[in-house]
Design a protein around this motif. Structure first.
Motif, PDB file in Angstrom:
ATOM      1  N   ALA A  97       0.820  -1.210   0.000  1.00  0.00           N
ATOM      2  CA  ALA A  97       0.000   0.000   0.000  1.00  0.00           C
ATOM      3  C   ALA A  97       0.857   1.264   0.000  1.00  0.00           C
ATOM      4  N   GLY A  98       0.213   2.377  -0.308  1.00  0.00           N
ATOM      5  CA  GLY A  98       0.914   3.658  -0.294  1.00  0.00           C
ATOM      6  C   GLY A  98       1.949   3.740  -1.394  1.00  0.00           C
ATOM      7  N   ASN A 138       4.680   2.161  -1.579  1.00  0.00           N
ATOM      8  CA  ASN A 138       5.310   0.846  -1.788  1.00  0.00           C
ATOM      9  C   ASN A 138       6.813   0.974  -2.031  1.00  0.00           C
ATOM     10  N   GLU A 194      -5.894  -5.507  -4.351  1.00  0.00           N
ATOM     11  CA  GLU A 194      -5.926  -4.052  -4.198  1.00  0.00           C
ATOM     12  C   GLU A 194      -6.975  -3.562  -3.202  1.00  0.00           C
ATOM     13  N   GLU A 246      -6.431  -2.975  -0.284  1.00  0.00           N
ATOM     14  CA  GLU A 246      -5.736  -2.115   0.667  1.00  0.00           C
ATOM     15  C   GLU A 246      -5.801  -0.640   0.298  1.00  0.00           C
ATOM     16  N   GLU A 247      -6.187  -0.329  -0.931  1.00  0.00           N
ATOM     17  CA  GLU A 247      -6.267   1.066  -1.368  1.00  0.00           C
ATOM     18  C   GLU A 247      -7.600   1.321  -2.065  1.00  0.00           C
ATOM     19  N   ARG A 294      -9.310   3.966  -2.082  1.00  0.00           N
ATOM     20  CA  ARG A 294      -9.411   5.381  -2.470  1.00  0.00           C
ATOM     21  C   ARG A 294     -10.498   6.126  -1.703  1.00  0.00           C
TER      22      ARG A 294
END
Length: 330
Positions: free
Chosen positions: A123-124, A126, A265, A267-268, A270
């Protein structure tokens, strides 16, 4: 069937979840199925030079390997070397070991969403270049090439979840031991269909509230969390509410929205996990197999028909009105 289990970049939560298996415990269950661990960093006594010799023997083909299980994502940085994560005492990166050992295994299993798709450790920004074994998010190709196949001819088996349910792991291993897990038993993201053919929504204890679109507005309340609190259980794969953790627990049963942790995905998203994104007041994340116009029409009818008991309880932290009891006047 023997298993070599490596822990890569992650929190170790999938092992902790597996150790919480009850009735029977994971050791009795797997032993009865003829499954033994060549090595597991939490289960095994062996360490240091002894483990290094085992890895080298597998690499040389002297020690047969049935299943290579990897927990945690694979760090590929810096610049593709993988040296952000060295396997202690070997002078080699985890990336290097996984690429060397995977072809020696009859099957390769990614345990948890980090190992499957990159997960939380990717995440983020990375900075470590964390990826899954054979996926980078939704895209094919991670630490291993998209064309990789284990000796069985199968691609990586992705037991996604954050963490995984102990039953998902043990049942997958038992099916592999019996030679009863084929390509048709995996979904499009390589997840075992034994749990991926279900939705988290199935058997959710909040389904009565969902049916009437009686929604909670705060995490402590009993109502459905889809409309305001970000729950995506109607879209997320998993039998979490059919067979709860230790027979009774799940995210939604604990009052927290499903965040689709079995999905690439997740984890993100948005947006904050506990907020539902909307367009003109309509939730974006509606059931994927139902036309939105139909859903909104049914939702309007359901809300109009909501019994007062359900409406009162939905915004309460406990049952205020029991079935058959007359609801207070508003």
């Amino acid at each position: 069937m023997n298993v070599l289990w490596l822990q890569s970049a992650g929190c170790g939560g999938c092992t902790m979840s597996l150790l919480c298996a009850e009735d029977p415990n994971v050791f009795d269950l797997l032993a009865d199925g003829g499954i033994e661990f060549l090595w597991h960093p939490s289960f095994s006594e062996a360490t240091g030079a002894e483990v290094r010799r085992l890895l080298e023997a597998i690499e040389r083909g002297e020690q047969p390997l049935d299943v290579l299980a990897v927990e945690g994502s694979i760090a590929t940085g810096p610049r593709g070397t993988g040296r952000y994560h060295m396997l202690s005492g070997t002078g080699r990166s985890m990336l290097d070991w996984v690429r060397s050992l995977a072809p020696m295994a009859r099957d390769v299993v990614a345990v948890g969403t980090c190992a499957a798709y990159g997960g939380m450790t990717s995440a983020g920004g990375n900075p470590t270049g964390a990826v899954g074994l054979q996926y980078e998010g939704q895209l094919a190709g991670g630490a291993l090439d998209p064309s990789f196949r284990a000796r069985s001819g199968r691609a990586v088996i992705n037991i996604a979840g954050c963490p995984t349910h102990p039953g998902w792991v043990s049942e997958t291993l038992l099916l592999l031991a019996e030679g009863r897990l084929g390509e048709a038993d995996l979904d499009d993201y390589g997840r075992p269909r034994l749990y991926a053919d279900h939705l988290v929504h199935h058997a959710c204890t909040k389904n009565e509230f969902y049916e009437y679109k009686a929604s909670a507005r705060e995490l402590s309340q009993l109502g459905c969390m889809m409309e305001h609190l970000g729950c995506v259980g109607t879209q997320a794969v998993g039998d979490c509410n059919i067979r709860a953790w230790n027979g009774e627990g799940s995210c939604t049963r604990a009052g927290y929205p499903c965040i689709a942790c079995t999905s690439p995905e997740f984890e993100e998203p948005r947006h904050p996990f506990t907020e539902t994104p909307t367009i003109a007041g309509i939730p974006v994340g509606l059931p994927s197999d139902m036309p939105k116009a139909w859903f909104m029409a049914l939702a309007s009818l359901s809300k109009a028909a909501t019994p007062k008991r359900i409406g009162v309880n939905a915004v309460s932290d406990r049952i205020r009105v029991s079935p058959g009891q007359k609801a207070p006047r508003s």
